[in-house]
Design a protein around this motif. Structure first.
Motif, PDB file in Angstrom:
ATOM      1  N   GLU A 183      -7.653  10.781   3.669  1.00  0.00           N
ATOM      2  CA  GLU A 183      -6.968   9.489   3.661  1.00  0.00           C
ATOM      3  C   GLU A 183      -6.396   9.114   2.295  1.00  0.00           C
ATOM      4  N   GLY A 184      -6.540   9.981   1.309  1.00  0.00           N
ATOM      5  CA  GLY A 184      -5.877   9.730   0.044  1.00  0.00           C
ATOM      6  C   GLY A 184      -4.417  10.155   0.038  1.00  0.00           C
ATOM      7  N   LYS A 185      -3.967  10.751   1.126  1.00  0.00           N
ATOM      8  CA  LYS A 185      -2.581  11.217   1.196  1.00  0.00           C
ATOM      9  C   LYS A 185      -1.653  10.107   1.683  1.00  0.00           C
ATOM     10  N   ILE A 186      -0.498  10.024   1.062  1.00  0.00           N
ATOM     11  CA  ILE A 186       0.442   8.949   1.369  1.00  0.00           C
ATOM     12  C   ILE A 186       0.941   9.050   2.806  1.00  0.00           C
ATOM     13  N   ASP A 187       1.149  10.268   3.315  1.00  0.00           N
ATOM     14  CA  ASP A 187       1.665  10.389   4.674  1.00  0.00           C
ATOM     15  C   ASP A 187       0.627   9.907   5.693  1.00  0.00           C
ATOM     16  N   VAL A 188      -0.663  10.052   5.402  1.00  0.00           N
ATOM     17  CA  VAL A 188      -1.697   9.522   6.282  1.00  0.00           C
ATOM     18  C   VAL A 188      -1.637   8.006   6.294  1.00  0.00           C
ATOM     19  N   ALA A 189      -1.571   7.395   5.120  1.00  0.00           N
ATOM     20  CA  ALA A 189      -1.480   5.944   5.045  1.00  0.00           C
ATOM     21  C   ALA A 189      -0.237   5.431   5.763  1.00  0.00           C
ATOM     22  N   THR A 190       0.872   6.126   5.596  1.00  0.00           N
ATOM     23  CA  THR A 190       2.125   5.690   6.209  1.00  0.00           C
ATOM     24  C   THR A 190       2.029   5.722   7.731  1.00  0.00           C
ATOM     25  N   ARG A 191       1.467   6.781   8.277  1.00  0.00           N
ATOM     26  CA  ARG A 191       1.340   6.858   9.730  1.00  0.00           C
ATOM     27  C   ARG A 191       0.398   5.774  10.259  1.00  0.00           C
ATOM     28  N   GLN A 192      -0.702   5.544   9.571  1.00  0.00           N
ATOM     29  CA  GLN A 192      -1.632   4.511  10.010  1.00  0.00           C
ATOM     30  C   GLN A 192      -0.983   3.125   9.956  1.00  0.00           C
ATOM     31  N   LEU A 193      -0.243   2.851   8.907  1.00  0.00           N
ATOM     32  CA  LEU A 193       0.428   1.549   8.795  1.00  0.00           C
ATOM     33  C   LEU A 193       1.504   1.397   9.864  1.00  0.00           C
ATOM     34  N   GLN A 194       2.185   2.478  10.177  1.00  0.00           N
ATOM     35  CA  GLN A 194       3.190   2.444  11.239  1.00  0.00           C
ATOM     36  C   GLN A 194       2.548   2.027  12.552  1.00  0.00           C
ATOM     37  N   TRP A 195       1.404   2.610  12.874  1.00  0.00           N
ATOM     38  CA  TRP A 195       0.705   2.274  14.111  1.00  0.00           C
ATOM     39  C   TRP A 195       0.195   0.833  14.080  1.00  0.00           C
ATOM     40  N   MET A 196      -0.376   0.422  12.969  1.00  0.00           N
ATOM     41  CA  MET A 196      -0.848  -0.964  12.861  1.00  0.00           C
ATOM     42  C   MET A 196       0.288  -1.939  13.127  1.00  0.00           C
ATOM     43  N   HIS A 197       1.405  -1.685  12.481  1.00  0.00           N
ATOM     44  CA  HIS A 197       2.566  -2.562  12.653  1.00  0.00           C
ATOM     45  C   HIS A 197       3.044  -2.567  14.099  1.00  0.00           C
ATOM     46  N   GLU A 198       3.165  -1.402  14.682  1.00  0.00           N
ATOM     47  CA  GLU A 198       3.703  -1.290  16.028  1.00  0.00           C
ATOM     48  C   GLU A 198       2.830  -1.994  17.063  1.00  0.00           C
ATOM     49  N   TYR A 199       1.519  -2.001  16.829  1.00  0.00           N
ATOM     50  CA  TYR A 199       0.609  -2.562  17.821  1.00  0.00           C
ATOM     51  C   TYR A 199       0.062  -3.938  17.444  1.00  0.00           C
ATOM     52  N   GLY A 200       0.723  -4.598  16.498  1.00  0.00           N
ATOM     53  CA  GLY A 200       0.455  -6.017  16.291  1.00  0.00           C
ATOM     54  C   GLY A 200      -0.637  -6.365  15.312  1.00  0.00           C
ATOM     55  N   ILE A 201      -1.015  -5.452  14.440  1.00  0.00           N
ATOM     56  CA  ILE A 201      -1.994  -5.763  13.400  1.00  0.00           C
ATOM     57  C   ILE A 201      -1.255  -6.260  12.173  1.00  0.00           C
ATOM     58  N   ASP A 202      -1.655  -7.425  11.700  1.00  0.00           N
ATOM     59  CA  ASP A 202      -0.925  -8.091  10.622  1.00  0.00           C
ATOM     60  C   ASP A 202      -1.444  -7.762   9.229  1.00  0.00           C
ATOM     61  N   PHE A 203      -2.743  -7.519   9.121  1.00  0.00           N
ATOM     62  CA  PHE A 203      -3.286  -7.201   7.795  1.00  0.00           C
ATOM     63  C   PHE A 203      -4.484  -6.269   7.941  1.00  0.00           C
ATOM     64  N   VAL A 204      -4.650  -5.415   6.938  1.00  0.00           N
ATOM     65  CA  VAL A 204      -5.762  -4.470   6.896  1.00  0.00           C
ATOM     66  C   VAL A 204      -6.636  -4.836   5.698  1.00  0.00           C
ATOM     67  N   ILE A 205      -7.958  -4.839   5.930  1.00  0.00           N
ATOM     68  CA  ILE A 205      -8.910  -5.212   4.892  1.00  0.00           C
ATOM     69  C   ILE A 205      -9.687  -3.961   4.503  1.00  0.00           C
ATOM     70  N   TYR A 206      -9.418  -3.454   3.315  1.00  0.00           N
ATOM     71  CA  TYR A 206     -10.078  -2.243   2.855  1.00  0.00           C
ATOM     72  C   TYR A 206     -11.458  -2.562   2.284  1.00  0.00           C
ATOM     73  N   ASP A 207     -12.490  -1.856   2.754  1.00  0.00           N
ATOM     74  CA  ASP A 207     -13.789  -1.945   2.101  1.00  0.00           C
ATOM     75  C   ASP A 207     -13.608  -1.489   0.653  1.00  0.00           C
ATOM     76  N   TRP A 208     -14.085  -2.293  -0.282  1.00  0.00           N
ATOM     77  CA  TRP A 208     -13.812  -2.049  -1.703  1.00  0.00           C
ATOM     78  C   TRP A 208     -15.118  -1.994  -2.475  1.00  0.00           C
ATOM     79  N   TYR A 209     -15.280  -0.959  -3.299  1.00  0.00           N
ATOM     80  CA  TYR A 209     -16.552  -0.692  -3.968  1.00  0.00           C
ATOM     81  C   TYR A 209     -16.386  -0.657  -5.490  1.00  0.00           C
ATOM     82  N   TRP A 210     -17.451  -1.096  -6.151  1.00  0.00           N
ATOM     83  CA  TRP A 210     -17.573  -0.955  -7.602  1.00  0.00           C
ATOM     84  C   TRP A 210     -18.985  -0.463  -7.870  1.00  0.00           C
ATOM     85  N   ILE A 211     -19.121   0.561  -8.686  1.00  0.00           N
ATOM     86  CA  ILE A 211     -20.451   1.061  -9.006  1.00  0.00           C
ATOM     87  C   ILE A 211     -20.721   0.856 -10.495  1.00  0.00           C
TER      88      ILE A 211
END
Length: 366
Positions: free
Chosen positions: A72-100
């Protein structure tokens, strides 16, 4: 003539956006806002991801993504996932975010790929601070975390905002309270300190969403008193109505799980002074990651049809309480394959979970 690479990236982004506007199914205005949590655990990334993550998932049939065992660090993976989110009505994605403590930000590869994707303008993004990594360890570390958010995320045009204010979800308000006390302060002071930093950077502040079960202490007192702006949840495992007891059983089916969600929804909406971003789930089955202590709890997964019924129940709540809910739902999750909570297209179900999201909440606003 040699043309700068930035020209091609800008052109690609423009063409991508135009393609979405032309091809998106449906041009009606949405009445609801739909978010989805995203677990960035599908890349070997020590120290948090100690081994190739897909190994445990391969043993459980039906969970292989349509994209395959992706990085999932690849840009084409992110692009395809965002395309699907957009197409099926998802407005925002919330990434789990970590600090160690010893390394700073971790598992940022998915959000970094999002920020480089030509599709980033089609779906907003936010962060869920997964603060169960023994952070922050000091006031100085808290400042560094907030400074990172401001510098890397809040200035982005596609960052998710509520009333124009950048939103941050906090996974463990209890954990943050304990850590604040360990270095002589409290959450109210920390959140106010973070907001001042944002204002000094030219932003209107930070909109903090605390996650909580339907328990009286956090909902009625702790979260409002600490200065949170809203409440939500990552997931629920049983139904609660104001108190938790170890005797309350975990769900043993998707029906029991979603009945518990309705119980918690109704109690929170009857008792919370804060807005409530309504959480929904595609299910629970933690067997790939060792299973739940109550093994029957891992039977709490449903079919796309059952998921649709759950979404319809949530929609009726948004209609009944439009102000209190901000007509917003948050889905757990896009890709929690190890916990059995996912709507990302898989070889077994295809796009059926996403189709239910669009059928219940509508297509993206055009």
């Amino acid at each position: 003539m040699k043309i700068a690479p930035t020209f091609f990236r800008a052109l690609a982004a423009l063409l991508f956006a135009i393609a979405f506007v032309v091809s998106a199914p449906g041009a009606e205005t949405k009445n609801y806002s739909v978010g989805v949590y995203y677990y960035p655990g599908w890349r070997f990334a020590p120290p948090l991801i100690q081994e190739p993550p897909w190994g445990a998932i391969r043993e459980y049939g039906g969970r292989k993504p349509v994209l395959g065992w992706y990085d999932e660090g690849k840009i084409d993976v992110a692009t395809r996932q965002l395309q699907w989110m957009h197409e099926y009505g998802i407005d925002f994605v919330i990434y789990d975010w970590y600090w160690i403590n010893d390394g700073g930000p971790a598992l940022t590869h998915a959000i970094d790929a999002y920020l480089q994707s030509p599709a980033r303008s089609t779906v907003k993004f936010s962060i869920l601070w997964a603060n169960h990594t023994d952070t922050p360890s000091s006031l100085q570390q808290f400042d560094a975390i907030v400074d990172y958010w401001i510098r890397h995320y809040f200035s982005q045009q596609s960052y998710y905002r509520v009333d124009g204010i950048p939103a941050v979800f906090i996974f463990s308000p209890d954990g943050l309270e304990r850590k604040a006390a360990s270095f002589g302060t409290d959450v109210e002071q920390l959140l106010e300190r973070a907001r001042r930093k944002a204002v000094n950077a030219g932003l209107p502040g930070i909109y903090f969403v605390g996650t909580s079960q339907a328990v009286a202490g956090p909902i009625q007192h702790d979260l409002p008193a600490s200065g949170y702006d809203a409440v939500s949840a990552y997931n629920y495992h049983m139904g609660l109505s104001g108190h938790y007891s170890a005797d309350i059983p975990l769900s043993h089916s998707y029906r029991e799980l979603t009945d518990g969600y309705r119980q918690s929804w109704n109690w929170i909406l009857s008792h919370s002074r804060l807005p409530y971003f309504v959480p929904v789930t595609s299910g629970w089955d933690k067997r790939p990651w060792g299973g739940s202590p109550d093994r029957m709890h891992d039977q709490s997964y449903g079919t796309p049809r059952e998921f649709k019924e759950h979404l319809e129940s949530a929609r009726s709540l948004l209609d009944r309480y439009p102000g209190a809910t901000r007509r917003t739902v948050v889905i757990c999750c896009w890709n929690e394959f190890g916990e059995g909570s996912y709507i990302e297209p898989t070889e077994k179900w295809g796009f059926e979970y996403l189709q239910q999201v669009r059928s219940v909440f509508g297509a993206r606003t055009q």
